[in-house]
Structure formats: structure tokens, C-alpha cells
Design a protein around this motif. Sequence first.
Motif, PDB file in Angstrom:
ATOM      1  N   UNK A 713       1.176  -1.005  -0.011  1.00 35.44           N
ATOM      2  CA  UNK A 713      -0.054  -0.199   0.117  1.00 35.44           C
ATOM      3  C   UNK A 713       1.001   0.913   0.126  1.00 35.44           C
ATOM      4  N   UNK A 714       2.488   1.767   0.527  1.00 33.84           N
ATOM      5  CA  UNK A 714       2.517   2.640   0.658  1.00 33.84           C
ATOM      6  C   UNK A 714       3.353   2.504  -0.102  1.00 33.84           C
ATOM      7  N   UNK A 715       3.894   1.746  -1.180  1.00 36.91           N
ATOM      8  CA  UNK A 715       4.465   1.676  -2.575  1.00 36.91           C
ATOM      9  C   UNK A 715       3.571   2.133  -3.562  1.00 36.91           C
ATOM     10  N   UNK A 716       2.706   1.286  -3.771  1.00 33.23           N
ATOM     11  CA  UNK A 716       1.511   2.076  -4.591  1.00 33.23           C
ATOM     12  C   UNK A 716       1.013   3.181  -4.577  1.00 33.23           C
ATOM     13  N   UNK A 717       0.574   3.838  -3.007  1.00 31.36           N
ATOM     14  CA  UNK A 717       0.457   5.062  -2.843  1.00 31.36           C
ATOM     15  C   UNK A 717       1.194   6.260  -3.470  1.00 31.36           C
ATOM     16  N   UNK A 718       2.372   5.876  -3.196  1.00 31.55           N
ATOM     17  CA  UNK A 718       3.603   6.795  -3.241  1.00 31.55           C
ATOM     18  C   UNK A 718       3.893   7.194  -4.890  1.00 31.55           C
ATOM     19  N   UNK A 719       3.429   5.346  -5.433  1.00 37.73           N
ATOM     20  CA  UNK A 719       3.845   6.010  -7.702  1.00 37.73           C
ATOM     21  C   UNK A 719       2.014   6.837  -7.732  1.00 37.73           C
ATOM     22  N   UNK A 720       1.060   5.843  -7.002  1.00 38.47           N
ATOM     23  CA  UNK A 720      -0.199   6.482  -7.346  1.00 38.47           C
ATOM     24  C   UNK A 720      -0.243   7.782  -7.267  1.00 38.47           C
ATOM     25  N   UNK A 721      -0.184   8.160  -5.960  1.00 40.04           N
ATOM     26  CA  UNK A 721      -0.488   9.388  -5.272  1.00 40.04           C
ATOM     27  C   UNK A 721       0.063  10.239  -5.614  1.00 40.04           C
TER      28      UNK A 721
END
Length: 926
Positions: A713-721
Motif C-alpha cells: 500500500x505504501x509503494x502503490x500510494x507513493x507511485x499513484x498519488x
Amino acid sequence: MDYKDTLNLPETEFPMRGNLPKREPEILSRWQQTDLYAQIEKATADRPLFILHDGPPYANGHTHIGHALNKILKDIVIKSRRMQGFHTPYVPGWDCHGLPIELKVDGQLGSAKKEMSKAEIRRECRTYAQKWVDIQSQEFERLGVLGDWDNPYLTMHTGYEATIARELAHFAEKGGLYKGKKPIHWCASCVTALAEAEVEYADHTSPTIYVKFPFNDSLPAELAQLGDKPLSFVIWTTTPWTIPANLGICLNPRLDYVAVDTGEERLVMAEGLVEAVMKEIGIADYEIFATFDAAAFEGKQCRHPFYDRNSLVILGDHVTLEAGTGCVHTAPGHGQDDYIVGLRYGLDVYNPVDDYGRYREDLELFGGMKVKDANPAVIDKLKEVGALLYAGQVTHSYPHCWRCKKPILFRATEQWFISMAHGDLRRKSLDHINEVQWIPRWGRERIYGMIENRPDWCISRQRSWGVPITVFYCEKCGEALADGPTMHHVADLFDQHGSDIWFEWDSAQLLPEGTSCAACGHDSFTREQDILDVWFDSGVSFAAVLEARDGLQSPADLYLEGSDQHRGWFHSSLLCAVGTRDLAPYKAVLTHGFVVDGAGKKMSKSTGNVIAPEEVIKKYGAEILRLWVAAQDYRDDIRISPEILQRLSDAYRRIRNTARYILGNLHDFNPETDQVADDQLLEIDRWALSRLEGLVNRVEKSYEDYEFHVLYHAVHNFCAVDMSAFYLDVLKDRLYITPATSTARRSAQTAIYRILDALTRLIAPVLSFTADEIWQHLPGTKEQSVHMVEFPRFESQYVDPELENRYEALRKVRSDVSKALELARNEKRIGHSLAAKVLLAPGNSEKIGDLLRRYRDELATLFIVSQVELTDEITDGIAGENIEGLQVAIVPAEGEKCERCWTFATSVGEWDAHPTICHRCREALS
């Protein structure tokens, strides 16, 4: 002039084009050709060791989704610990002996097996197991798992088999190995004893009967009044077929018992169960005639309902009020509690059932009948003799064989056991459990209860394919020869020649020269034909692998398997290590749940909800399976479905596209010469690096704590948001428009280079193929693979909470502006956002007003519009949703569109030489 030539656009051939099913095998081939695992081992050899010991899967069939979950989890742990600075060798292993393989080979051989020796059958089993080891090895490698695949450990290897025999010898030396007759789990279909871990429970419909055992002794003096009517003890059972083996009736000495008068007779049962029993058997008219202690009848006799023998009334604490009558039918040859209490009273361990689940021919009334067919016959006989009070049916949880799925029997046979009492094995094991870290913590309670209550370990199996129990018997007197020196001698022979010699050589060739029977002096011996429980095979892997191989160590830092292994491999490994070394084989144990479908249902071929790893890999690539593993809280059951995989594929694409975009904008960047010093970085670039440090801190902690879903979740949010939806979106203008070597552009490239370098390292244990592919395209001098580097270090000096707070507020304003722009587009008032001018009125918020005035010159870039104007009041604007009091209005941008940067500006047309570009592009071109 073509102004596109002056833009800093990325190269037309972008790297990272996806197509994982095609790209992954190419990457895997490169790893194999360069022997990446060996290079990693060499490069990290001087580091502290971290050992994750591989629990061996069974070499029988293609890998399933549960295998993929397990192996990927292990790979994530090993790679993350390596990147934290450890040396993490990984030796995969396989469990190769046992019944499932032997049954498969039996099916292949058919009638030819009758003409074959045990040694010949074993060779066929060995070939079959090796075939599946090779297949599964390739399937595990395809998942991106790095390990010593050329040198795995196999329980059928000669050296491993020798270790199994030696570890058994250690138990014999310490006195914990013995042969005895006691009831065990027995599968009449597979014709072998079963370990606790080979038994699974499923619903089964059984008969339920209440039976009278007539009292056949003198009454206690204080209860003489009971003698004026027939008196019977009432038992309840769901296994009528065991009634022929009944030798006793057990009462609890701490319960009160009563004689219930029905008018014609009196029935003995526990006082606490009278109402329930009488209702079940259908007698409404009754009264309690007498109440007494169980001890009053201890040692008295009842008469068996249809055999000419008595049943002894005995006492035992295992009798409860949970069900039944409080008078427990006791057949010491068919139950563990019955066996234990029967020993105290000298009852025979009587078992009238043979290996194939039939009553022995000499059993009166039922000889030769299969016990699964015997229940109706026994019930009919009870009815005939007037002993049956009630017969019905009940559906309850019943033990089944883990392989053939058929109900099993409890039957007493001569077997080899490891004692839980000798050497204080039970207490020592419980003590060592408390020294181990259990993840999740409930694992400790689970295995503690199992060890605390388990019977002695039955280690003998009546099959061919396994390591023989290295015991001899005197041909003259039958005395067993099971001493340490003799067994160690045989183990040494196994080390040289393999365990097949047990079935090929004469006993004299296997024994030390001059061996004679200690009991009678005879010197001719026969051999034990039983083999060892395969859980003993895998249970001694700490000795056969961790202690035996260079570069490993015992105890292991971690064992990681499914939660069923609390009664399987975790369990047997603990008993083997504590029993011979007084030491747990592991420092920590991590367990994961089982894979279920999207609705939470168990997967089965009959239901049609099975998802095979190869299907996922063929459609999405192994990387999506790896991301699926990381995205789940694996400590519970893990769901998988086409919908879940599609969502993860979309999430993966966002991560990959972030990397791809950054790589495309680093095509002319050399980190050795082009990086900008920290004090020259633009503010928004410093904000991005501050956000990066927060990610580094969270991700490394998630690896440390095995909380991989936090990482996802941390990596996905960093990349997407943080990246795609904001920073990289805002950055496009500066990367494409400003001069190639300007500080502004190099500042952006410095930030995105550092971000991608760190991000690639952080995702490498999970997205192993993708991270290595990114690494190959990342500019600069570096190691040949990302799997040879360490994680980025958390740099607290780059964390700027105040800066992050300011940008958080700006992003909220940006969100309100974006909604207003979308509304204007829908109303056809503007096209692209660059055709807009934004009017902002901060309202009564002095803090927001100060923030907007501070960033007045950057707002247009942040909002990706051509102009922004701050004003005190807007009469026809839109109220902000994220910032209270904010008013937003969208009007057409002023000026003309610049042909080069596409922004609208009043300066377009001011430069006679190039009248179609704005003042900013003019400065860039100058």
C-alpha cells in the motif's frame, strides 16, 4: 523551425514496455546464464548469517497456488534480509518418501508389482519422485525465486537417509525409542499407521446408540436397596463396531451418579445428564431412586451385552458431561483415553480388527465382516438381546486419512514409538516453545496445546517407500536389537550405499561383525520391515541440512510455512531437535493462511474455483502473483480471483509506468556528473525527496516486521498519488520546456533519479523481475543486478515536515481547482486545462491566503493551467470541498497559445523572429 526539436522529450524507444509473460523468461535466463545466485552468495559471504530453512514440499504433482504463496513469501523474506545487510543462503528441499508416491507408483506398475522385490519398487518410487522434483524446481524458479536450485536437499539422498537413521539412533541411545501395542490412527484403505499430522477432520454421519450393560456383581452395602430391580449401566457411543472390544465402563470419580427408576428397571448414569439422556431415549416417566459416588462401584463388574464376559467398572478423569451418559464405553484397543485408563486397571489391549479393517475370523458373531459394514449388525444384535435403549444418527467431526480421504480407525497394533515422557521430552519441548518468536503470536498457543496433549509419537509405517527402522530381531528368541552402536553402524552403511541395502543385503552384511543376541546369545537376526514416518524424515532436516552443509547454521533464524504445520513440520522438527539436542531448531516461526477463492471458499477442482499458478503467469506474468502475495495480510486466509488479479495488474501498471516515465526522462542524465547539490534543489524536488524518505522508513519497517501488505500500500500510494497524480504531472513542464542542462531541469532529474534508484531497491524483493529490468536501464555505474545491492538508507536530514505540510495544503487547493476545471470542461467553456485561467479567493482563512500569496508564481505550474489570479472575492465561483471558504472560478486564459509549450500567454507574438512562442520559451531558446 520545428519547436519539438527544442524540447527535452524522452527517447522514442521507451524501455519497460511490459509484456511480462514474454519478458520474465528472458530475465530469468539472464540470471541463470550469469549464475546470479552464486554471485550474490560470493559477494555477501562475509556478512552476518540469516537462515530461512525451507520446509520441503512433497515431490508429487505440479505446484499449486498454495505452493506459489509459500515460495514467494520465503523469497521476499530472503531477498529483503539480504538487502538489509545479511548473508542469506537459500537451499530448497523436497520431501520424497511416503505413501502418496508409493500409491502413484503402485498404480503405474499395476499387476507387475506382484513380481517385484521391495528394492525394485523403491527404485521406481525414487525415479517418480525425482521427476517431480525436477518439474517443481522449474516451476518455482519461474516464480522468480532465487536459490541453490542445482543443489537442493532431498530426503531420498543417500546422505540425508543416513542422517535420518542416525537421528533415530540418537533416540534409541537416550532410551526414548520403544515398541509397544497401543491404539493408533490407522487407515485400512492405505493399510498403514498414520501420524497426527496425517489425519484431517471432516463431517461424517455415524450411528448413535445408548446401550445397557447389566450389573453382574454384588452391590455396595450402602446401596443394597438397588437390588430389588434389574440394574444396568448405560453407555453411549457413535462407533457400535467397537462394542465387541468392550472391556470396561469408565466413570468420573468427581461426578455424582444416580440410579434412574423407569418402573421395570434402574439405569445408572451421571446426574448431570439424566434429563438429556431420558429425553433422547424417549422415557418420560422416571424418577431418581438413589444418588451415589462413582467410587462405590469401582472394580465391580457388569456383563457384556452379547458375549460371555464381564466389563469392569473403572474410574477416569477423561469422562465429562459434554455428551453421552457419564458412563464411558471402554475398549482399550480402540482409543487413546481407553488405553491409558485400561493400563491402570490391567485391562487387555484387545483389538479384534485386522490391518484391512475386518474383524478377525475368530471373532464370535462378526468374524470376517468389514467394520464399516458392522454397525448395523452390532445394533441388530444389541436389539435382539434387549440391550439397546435407542439408535439414531449424528453428524459430527470425524478423523479421515489425509490422502485417501476415508474415515480411519483407532486400533491397537504393535508399533514403534518415541516416548513423550522419557527424558522429559514433553516438558522440555513446552519450555523451548516459550523461547521461540511465534508470528502471529497465537501460533505459540496452538503448538503448545498440541504438544501438551499429544500421545507418544508413532513413527512406524507399514509401507515400502521410506527409510527403514533400523532394528533387528533375534531369530531364536525374538528379542529386538535396537541399540545406538548397531544403528549408527547401519547409518554409516546408508551413507555409503543408500538405504535400499536394507532390503537387498542379508542381515549379517548389515550388522557389525560378531553381533549376538544379548538375551540368548544367538547370532542370526531378521530385520524390521516397517519404515519411518515421513514426518520424522523432514523433522530431522535441521541435522541433515543446516548442521551438515557448509555455510549454514542451526538453529535457523526462521521457519515459514502454512498454519497446518503447527501439527506437521514445526511439530516434528521441534520434537526431533529437543529429543536429541535439547534445543529448538528455529528461533522464529512465521505462519500463513490458506488460499481461498474471492468469496472466501476453499478451492477444489469439483467446485471449479481453482486458480493454477501457470494460468496466472501465462496471462499476467509471475510478477502479478508476487504482488498478490505481498498485497495480502497472509496471516489470515488469502483470497484470489480473476477480479483480484485484475485489480493488482492495474496497480502494478501504475508502479511500472511511474518507473517507465522516470526512465524516459533520464535518457540524457549521468548521475556521476549531472546531479545537483542538495542546496540547489528546487523546493518541490526537496518535497518529493522528503516524501521518499517517509516511504523508505515505512517500507524497511514493513520488511523487518514481515508486514508486506503495508509495503504494497505504501509503494502503490507513493507511485499513484504522490508521483503520478501530482509530482510527475507537475514536473512535465520543467522537464520538457526548460533548457536541457539548466539547474531547474537537472534538479528535477536529480530528484527523480534518486527516487527511482531507491524505489527500485525497495520493490526488488517483491517485484523481482521488474526491479531488475529497471536496474538495467537506470543510468550510472552500478552493480550488475539490483539483487546484489542493499536497501537505501533512511536519511532523516531530507525529511522536512513543515515543507510536507505546506504542500499537503497546496495539493488540497489543487484538488479543488481540478474539480472546477473538470466542470468547466464538461460545460465546454475550456478544452485542455492550459486553456484556462484560475481565479482564487481564499476567503477568511488567513493561513491559506498567506500560503497562496507565497506560492503565487508556482500556482499555474502546480495546477497545470496558464494563469492564476488571486482575488479577495469571487461572486460566481465554486466553493472548495477540501479548503473551507475557498472560492474557485475558471475563465479562458489570456493571450495566445505558445506553439512550443502550449501555454497561453500575452507575450506570444512579441518576438518578431519567432512570433508563435512565449517569453519563457524565448528565454529557453536563447
